[in-house]
Structures are given as structure tokens and as C-alpha cells.
Design a protein around this motif. Sequence first.
Motif, PDB file in Angstrom:
ATOM      1  N   SER A 294       0.841  -1.195   0.000  1.00  0.00           N
ATOM      2  CA  SER A 294       0.000   0.000   0.000  1.00  0.00           C
ATOM      3  C   SER A 294       0.871   1.239   0.000  1.00  0.00           C
ATOM      4  CB  SER A 294      -0.904  -0.045   1.216  1.00  0.00           C
ATOM      5  OG  SER A 294      -1.443   1.211   1.447  1.00  0.00           O
TER       6      SER A 294
ATOM      7  N   THR B 173       1.396   5.527  -1.236  1.00  0.00           N
ATOM      8  CA  THR B 173       0.621   6.711  -1.565  1.00  0.00           C
ATOM      9  C   THR B 173       0.905   7.173  -2.989  1.00  0.00           C
ATOM     10  OG1 THR B 173       2.386   8.019  -0.647  1.00  0.00           O
ATOM     11  CG2 THR B 173       0.515   7.526   0.780  1.00  0.00           C
ATOM     12  N   ASP B 174       1.993   6.697  -3.562  1.00  0.00           N
ATOM     13  CA  ASP B 174       2.405   7.199  -4.868  1.00  0.00           C
ATOM     14  C   ASP B 174       1.707   6.422  -5.976  1.00  0.00           C
ATOM     15  OD1 ASP B 174       3.718   8.198  -7.029  1.00  0.00           O
ATOM     16  OD2 ASP B 174       5.612   8.388  -5.936  1.00  0.00           O
TER      17      ASP B 174
ATOM     18  N   ARG C 162       2.506   6.028  -8.914  1.00  0.00           N
ATOM     19  CA  ARG C 162       3.385   5.346  -9.879  1.00  0.00           C
ATOM     20  C   ARG C 162       3.544   3.874  -9.541  1.00  0.00           C
ATOM     21  NH1 ARG C 162       8.475   8.914  -9.686  1.00  0.00           N
ATOM     22  NH2 ARG C 162       7.882   8.944  -7.513  1.00  0.00           N
TER      23      ARG C 162
ATOM     24  N   ILE D 201       0.600   2.013 -10.959  1.00  0.00           N
ATOM     25  CA  ILE D 201       0.695   1.814 -12.403  1.00  0.00           C
ATOM     26  C   ILE D 201       1.705   0.718 -12.715  1.00  0.00           C
ATOM     27  CG2 ILE D 201       1.349   2.934 -14.549  1.00  0.00           C
ATOM     28  CD1 ILE D 201       0.096   5.459 -13.371  1.00  0.00           C
ATOM     29  N   SER D 202       2.795   0.680 -11.950  1.00  0.00           N
ATOM     30  CA  SER D 202       3.761  -0.407 -12.187  1.00  0.00           C
ATOM     31  C   SER D 202       3.138  -1.760 -11.867  1.00  0.00           C
ATOM     32  CB  SER D 202       5.035  -0.233 -11.363  1.00  0.00           C
ATOM     33  OG  SER D 202       5.127   1.013 -10.816  1.00  0.00           O
TER      34      SER D 202
ATOM     35  N   LEU E 175       1.131  -2.786 -14.718  1.00  0.00           N
ATOM     36  CA  LEU E 175       1.976  -3.214 -15.836  1.00  0.00           C
ATOM     37  C   LEU E 175       2.482  -4.635 -15.598  1.00  0.00           C
ATOM     38  CD1 LEU E 175       3.242  -2.192 -18.471  1.00  0.00           C
ATOM     39  CD2 LEU E 175       5.247  -1.619 -17.153  1.00  0.00           C
TER      40      LEU E 175
ATOM     41  N   ILE F 114       3.429   4.164 -20.366  1.00  0.00           N
ATOM     42  CA  ILE F 114       3.337   3.681 -18.983  1.00  0.00           C
ATOM     43  C   ILE F 114       4.664   3.878 -18.260  1.00  0.00           C
ATOM     44  CG2 ILE F 114       2.951   1.655 -17.570  1.00  0.00           C
ATOM     45  CD1 ILE F 114       1.001   0.667 -19.622  1.00  0.00           C
TER      46      ILE F 114
ATOM     47  N   ILE G 119       5.109   7.354 -17.139  1.00  0.00           N
ATOM     48  CA  ILE G 119       4.343   7.673 -15.929  1.00  0.00           C
ATOM     49  C   ILE G 119       5.026   7.090 -14.695  1.00  0.00           C
ATOM     50  CG2 ILE G 119       2.151   7.277 -14.756  1.00  0.00           C
ATOM     51  CD1 ILE G 119       0.817   7.315 -17.483  1.00  0.00           C
ATOM     52  N   ILE G 120       5.580   5.884 -14.872  1.00  0.00           N
ATOM     53  CA  ILE G 120       6.175   5.234 -13.701  1.00  0.00           C
ATOM     54  C   ILE G 120       7.458   5.933 -13.271  1.00  0.00           C
ATOM     55  CG2 ILE G 120       7.208   3.085 -12.879  1.00  0.00           C
ATOM     56  CD1 ILE G 120       5.275   1.590 -14.631  1.00  0.00           C
TER      57      ILE G 120
ATOM     58  N   HIS H 264       3.262  13.323 -16.442  1.00  0.00           N
ATOM     59  CA  HIS H 264       2.262  12.239 -16.400  1.00  0.00           C
ATOM     60  C   HIS H 264       1.202  12.457 -17.467  1.00  0.00           C
ATOM     61  CE1 HIS H 264       2.818  10.194 -12.291  1.00  0.00           C
ATOM     62  NE2 HIS H 264       3.972  10.604 -12.772  1.00  0.00           N
TER      63      HIS H 264
ATOM     64  N   VAL I 299       4.096  13.986  -8.001  1.00  0.00           N
ATOM     65  CA  VAL I 299       3.174  12.982  -7.477  1.00  0.00           C
ATOM     66  C   VAL I 299       3.498  12.658  -6.038  1.00  0.00           C
ATOM     67  CG1 VAL I 299       2.411  11.857  -9.555  1.00  0.00           C
ATOM     68  CG2 VAL I 299       4.598  11.244  -8.587  1.00  0.00           C
ATOM     69  N   THR I 300       4.722  12.977  -5.605  1.00  0.00           N
ATOM     70  CA  THR I 300       5.094  12.590  -4.241  1.00  0.00           C
ATOM     71  C   THR I 300       4.249  13.315  -3.197  1.00  0.00           C
ATOM     72  OG1 THR I 300       6.874  14.152  -4.534  1.00  0.00           O
ATOM     73  CG2 THR I 300       7.447  11.831  -4.634  1.00  0.00           C
TER      74      THR I 300
ATOM     75  N   GLY J 116       0.397  12.033  -1.927  1.00  0.00           N
ATOM     76  CA  GLY J 116       0.144  11.125  -0.813  1.00  0.00           C
ATOM     77  C   GLY J 116      -0.473  11.830   0.369  1.00  0.00           C
TER      78      GLY J 116
ATOM     79  N   LYS K 110      -4.256  11.639   1.141  1.00  0.00           N
ATOM     80  CA  LYS K 110      -4.879  10.441   1.717  1.00  0.00           C
ATOM     81  C   LYS K 110      -5.565  10.789   3.033  1.00  0.00           C
ATOM     82  CE  LYS K 110      -2.942   6.470   3.447  1.00  0.00           C
ATOM     83  NZ  LYS K 110      -1.865   5.545   3.620  1.00  0.00           N
TER      84      LYS K 110
END
Lengths: 655, 210
Positions: free
Chosen positions: A628, A630-631, A633, A636-637, A640, B133, B136-137, B145, B202-203, B206, B209
Motif C-alpha cells: 500500500s 501513496t504514490d 506510480r 501503475i507499475s 503493468l 506507462i 508515468i512510472i 504524467h 506525485v510525491t 500522498g 490520503k
Amino acid sequence: MQYLFLIGCSLFFIGAIAALLIRPIKHALSIVVVITVLALAINLIFALMRLIALPMVTDLFPVFSDHASLFRADGLALFFLLVITTVAIPTVISTYSYLQHYLHKEASVRSFLISFSLLLLSTQLLVFANHSIVFLVCWELMTLMAYLGMLLEKEKEEVQKGSFIFFTTTHMATLFLYIFFFLLHDHFGSWSFSDFHLSSSMGTIFYLVCGFGFLGFGIKAGFMPMHFWLPWAHPIAPAPLSAFLSGVIIKTGIYGIFRVIEFCSPLPVWMGIIILVVSVFSAIFGVWYALTQHDIKKLLAYHSIENIGIIGIGIGLGVLGVSYSIQSLVWLGFGGALFHTFNHAIFKTLLFLGSGVICHNCHTRDIEKMGGIVHHASWFVGLFLIGSIAISGIPPFNGFMSEFLIYKGFFNAAAALGNYFPLLMLLLSVGLAFVGGLALVCFTKINSIMFLGTERSSLQSFKVSSTEYTALGMLASLCILFGIYPQSVLGIISSVITFNHAGIIIQPYTMFTHWEFLTVIFVSVLLTIVCVVLWKKFNTNQRISQAWGCGYTALTPRMQYTASSYADEINSIASQTLHLEKHVTAPKTLFPQPSHFVSHAEDFSEKRFIAPMYKYIMNKIDSFEFLSRTDIRFYISFMLIMAIIYGGIAIVWPH
Amino acid sequence: MENVLSILFCLTLLYLVITSRLKTYVAILRTQGVLLSAIMIFPFMRHLSVHILIIPLMSLIVKAIIIPRFINKIIIDLDVKRIVEPSIQPFNFLLLSVASMSTIFVAAHVLSGYTPIEPIPFASAFSAIVTGIFLIIFRKKLIVHVVGFLILENGIFLFGTSVAAEMPTIVELGAMLDVFVVVFLMGIAINKISSTFAKQDVTVLGKLKD
């Protein structure tokens, strides 16, 4: 007439749209109630007309004739449509006055009205579905709409918890049903109900399909080990919805079980015996748990389990009848089950709607805090009493009639089957009689504690609106009508059974009992009672005072019998099985000190099976917590990676 | 000709992988838009009609003009740093992409033996999806993104043309509208995020949440 049902169904959509658009909310409420009642009445007429014409019907659904495989209006479907609409009309009527208390929360009321109309619609379509996917869609829609309807008071914590339990449990049932239908599709290559013909010679697939089917539908119906969601979901739902939940939605589980039985031919004997044993178990313990409850709605929820058990006994007898091909037993078993389904829907709706009225006026669901309601609203108490007598299975009312059929089924099976069956049937009938006795204790408990005596907490006024009287009156008069004139329903049930078990030619139902004698006896008994009451009322000089308090002068309302003390004798017989715990702090010195008494019963299946299982699963899931993040990415990985794994499998998979 | 254009499309992907400037990303999006519309027109060069031209023209307008402009505008409005912050070394990323692309090309070649597909456009399309993809990763910036999502979408677009010569017009138009709306929404979302958080990474998401 052809398009009656279609018009009825489309009216529900109009009702939902009206709930969304019409302002102010007050008008929306009355318009939606009128539209929905109209729609239900149309569908009721449709069901009745088709049912009366049933033996002659050849085309099963004239409205959707080009989609004959999607919907099918056979006897069972029409009978359940009759049950749904009959019960839903008073429920919707009482919704009008119930929601008056919530008009300040406009959005919640609107969403309740929308979900309730769609709930009614999906339940009615469900029983007509002949295609597995249509069935599952209606099933999911029904669950979802019931869940959304429960959220009327979503700010309360118990509502959140109870509705969540309902949601997850019924979804688990749906999961089993998915497996059930996929297995069937896999084996028969068709999605149509009419193409499924299971037989025990198929080996493993038969046991798997039956197992998943009974599990899925059994959870919904609330048979005993799988019943744990009912006592959570019913108390927190708004009264009309809990009436509908108990009266109709759990009956869809029964409907499903009837369908599973229809798929199987020939029916094995062990299936009937398993159904009988599970049902007797749920009937006895359902009513016993009900006896330990202090929460009126929770108590009624446990009574639903009891009655589902009684219906199950009828089904089990019918299965035995089919497998030994004894026509009379088939009729008594299945007929008793169907009749009890109808009756339970009626009186349980009556009781739940009544409990809604009580809860609104007393502002509590705790029986121990009520009392003396009869001095405020004697007519209302009378109607509630009719429901109570009917559910306890006492003669002039409808509950007795269906149980009478089932008892006759026991004796019939014992006489016709021989072997070890007389003993089994004896045990079962004693069990059913015990259930009736406990139900009687339970309902004398709630009627005496809630309605009689003096008020435990002050009750200024007890308002029952005219719509509530209408709804309750309709249901109560049905209770009496089916009690003294059961022929009205029995004819329909006969043709339903003849139609759905075409291999078995059912003798006329009048063969088994001279129903008209029963009618005469009951009517004369009722008339005598009425005469005696009237005579007493006008011919004796009554003195009204408090109950005699053994000469003690300073009586307070707290010195009355409580619900727990009333039921304590019987509950303590099985206190270990029921997990009945009593905590007493009594004064130890000579002088009076504050003392307390608390008693509560915990559900064994919840405590022994469900809670440990939940804990185990949660522990297992917790060990995956490192996943789990928060990111986004990471997710998405993960996707994939999974896609690569699936792609790899697809390439390697042998063609 | 289609094959040549598809190879060009693949080359833009490789460039995308090693570059570290936002401006180049936008330029590549523009190039890909032009390439895609060209790929779509070419099979019908002989008998052009208005009906056939609608989709390529629409994609040219949306993919090569409107969206790059919009992204440029976001970059200027929000004053995004013009350098991307990779979480993987560009060279490693290149190696990874080349490896996956060659796998895809080989797989497409093998597959073309069984099913009626054109291997090169098919493989380029697939590579675009995978590269999108990856982008994005391995990148932190939100605006990148958005670009990654668009590259993925381009891949799906090309995929459609490589599997069936002519997708139903309505589906293509629907997809176009979809992309347009998504980019629009993402622009608004990034705008809002930038007013809440200092970094457009993106960091920081979080923290949203509960």
C-alpha cells in the motif's frame, strides 16, 4: 392487458425521475408515493390475472415475446410478483408518513425515494428473469438499491456499520451466485434457466452447483449459520425498508432455492433431509435468539430467521415428496412453504411498519424503556396485536394456516414413507411446535412490556397518522382474510405447483382438508370472542386502577416486569448455547446501594465463525500492507506487471 | 510508406526517453500528432473523400495543435521548472525501452504469422503504450504524467489503425473527445494542485490520503 406489466414497470422510472426533479420535497414525496402505489397496483392486477388464467397459459410472457429467453412469467415468478406487490403497496403508503420526519434532510429523502422505487422495480424484474445475466444484474441492483436506501440516516455510526455488513455479506452471496451460474453455463452452454437440467448422476458438478446455489441463496434468505447480517441490517434500515427487506428481499433467497430445486431432477432424498435439518435449526434458534433481544427491530429480524426456517421446512418436505413422488406431500410441502412465504411477508411487514411508528414516537428501539402505549393508541396496539398473533401461528389468523399445511405434511410423510421417517417427522414436528411456543412467549413479551403497564419513560403523545393506519389496516385485514378464508390463496398456489412441477399432477387441494369447515369454525369463534368482549364492555361496571402491587404503596414504573425478567426462565435453559451473559452488581451490605443488571446474548455464529474468520482474513491481508503506497506510480507499475504476467500466461497457454 | 512512418514514430519514442526538457516533450507530441494523421491518410491516398478526411484532420487539429498549446500554456502559467526530474538514469531508461521495444517487435513478427496484422505499425503502437506507462512510472512531475498518458493514447490510436484499416468514425471521434476532455481536466487539476502544494509532484499527492 398485454402491456400492463410494461406500463407498471415504466411507472417506477417515472417515479424515480419525479423524486429527483420535483420541488419542493414535500410535493415530490406525495407524487412519488402516488405513482409507485399506482404502478404496484397495476402489477398486482397483472399478476392476479395471469395467475387465475395459469393452467391455460401457453405463452409465458406476451410482452417480451421476442425476448422469450430473457424473461419468463411462469407460475412461481407470478406468485412472487403477487407477494411483492401485495406487501409493497402498504409499505409505500406508510413511507409517506415515515419520511415526514426527515423532510429537513432533503437530499437524503430524495435519494431514499429514488433507490426505493428502483429497488421495487429490480425486485419485480428479478423474479421474471430467465437469463442468468439478467438475473444477476437485477440481483446486484436490488442489493445496491437496498444499501443506498439504508443510508437515510447515514450520519449515525450504527447505520454505517450495519449497512456495510449488509453490503459485504450480500455481495459474498452474489459471488457464490456468480460461481453457481458460471458453473451451470460451463456445463450446459446456455444462460437460460429453462435449459438447466441437473441430475445427481452428473457427479461432482451436481454437488458443486447445488452447494454454491444453496449457499448464495441461503445467505440472502438468512438460514441459520449464514444469518448474521440480518440482525445488523434490519434495525438500522428505515422502517419501510426494513419491512421490505424482511418481507420481500430475503424471500428472493427462497425464490432462488425454489429455482435450484427446479433445475434438479430427480431430486435426491438427502437434499430434502439437509434442508429440513438446517431449517429446523434456524427456526428454533432464530426464535430463541429473538427472545433474548431488547431491541424491537433486532427481535423482529431474528423472527425473520425463524420464519425462513419454517418456510425451509416446507421446502424440505416438498423435496422429499418429489424424490419419493408422493403428490400429496409435494403439495403440502411446497404449498405450505409458498403460503408461509406470503403470510410471513404480510405479518412481518405489519410488525416492522408498526415498530417504525413505535420507534418514532418513543425515540428508542429498546423494549425495556417503553410501556403503557395502549393508553395512548389502543387501535394501533390492536393492529400490532393482530400481527403478533398471526406470527405466533394462532388459529384464526393466516400464520396458523400455513403452519397447519406443514404439520399435515409431517403426518403425511410419516404415514406414507415408513422406515425411519415417522421418527424423523415426529422430531421435526416437535421442533416446529417448540418454535411456535417460543414465538408465543416472545410476542406476549413484547406486547405486554411495550403496550401494557405504565410508561417507563414519559410519553406525552403517541401519534399515528391516517396513512399509517391505512397501511397497517390493509395488512391486518389480509392476515384475517387469509386466516378464515385460505381458499383464496390455496387455489392459486395449487395451480402454481401444478404448473412448475409439470411431471406431477396435483390433486385438487380440497382433497386434504375440508377448508370450508375451518372457515365456519373460525368465523364462529371470532364472532363469539367479539360478542363476549362487547358484552363485558357494556354489562359490567369496571373499576380502573393500577395493577395490584402486593400491598406496596409507593409504586414506580421501574417496579414492573421487564422484558428480560419475563423471558429469563426460558432463556436460561439454553444460556450456554445462546451465549447469554448476565452481569449483576448487587449490594453486599445491609443498606441499599446503587446496583445494576445487564444481560445480553451474543450470536454464536457471529462470535464463533464470522468474527474469527474476519480476523484471520484481516491478519492475512495486513501482511500485504507493504504494497500500500501513496504514490500513484507504484500502482501503475503493479498494473503493468500484472498485464505482463497475464500476457505471458496467454502466450504459453495451450490452445 | 506506413511502415516508414511507424518507424519514425518509434524513433520519436526513443527520443522521448532520453530527453530531459519539457519543451521537447511538447514538440514530440506535436510530431506524433502529425505522423498519426499522415499514417491514417496514406492508405486512402488514391481515393480521398471528405468522409475519410474528417478523422485525420480532427486528430491533426486536436493532437498537433490544441493539446500541445494547452500544455505549453500550463507550463508557462504555473512556471513549471523546464527540466524533468527522472527517478531513473536516462541511459538505463533507454536500455529498458530498447529492450522492451525489441521484445515487442519480435513478438509482433511472431504474431503476424498467426493473425492478420501489419507487424510494424502494430509493434510501434504497442511500444508507444509501454513507453507511455514507463514515462508515468519513472517521472515525478505531474505534467509529464499528462504527456505519458497522451503517448499511451497515441499508441492506442495507432493500434486501432494497424488492426483494422478503418475504425468506425464514431468511435474515433469519441476517443478524440475523450482525450481532449481528459487533458482539459488534468490541466484544471494541476492548476488546483499547484495552488495547494508548492511542488507539482506525485510525491506530494500522498498527503491527500485520509
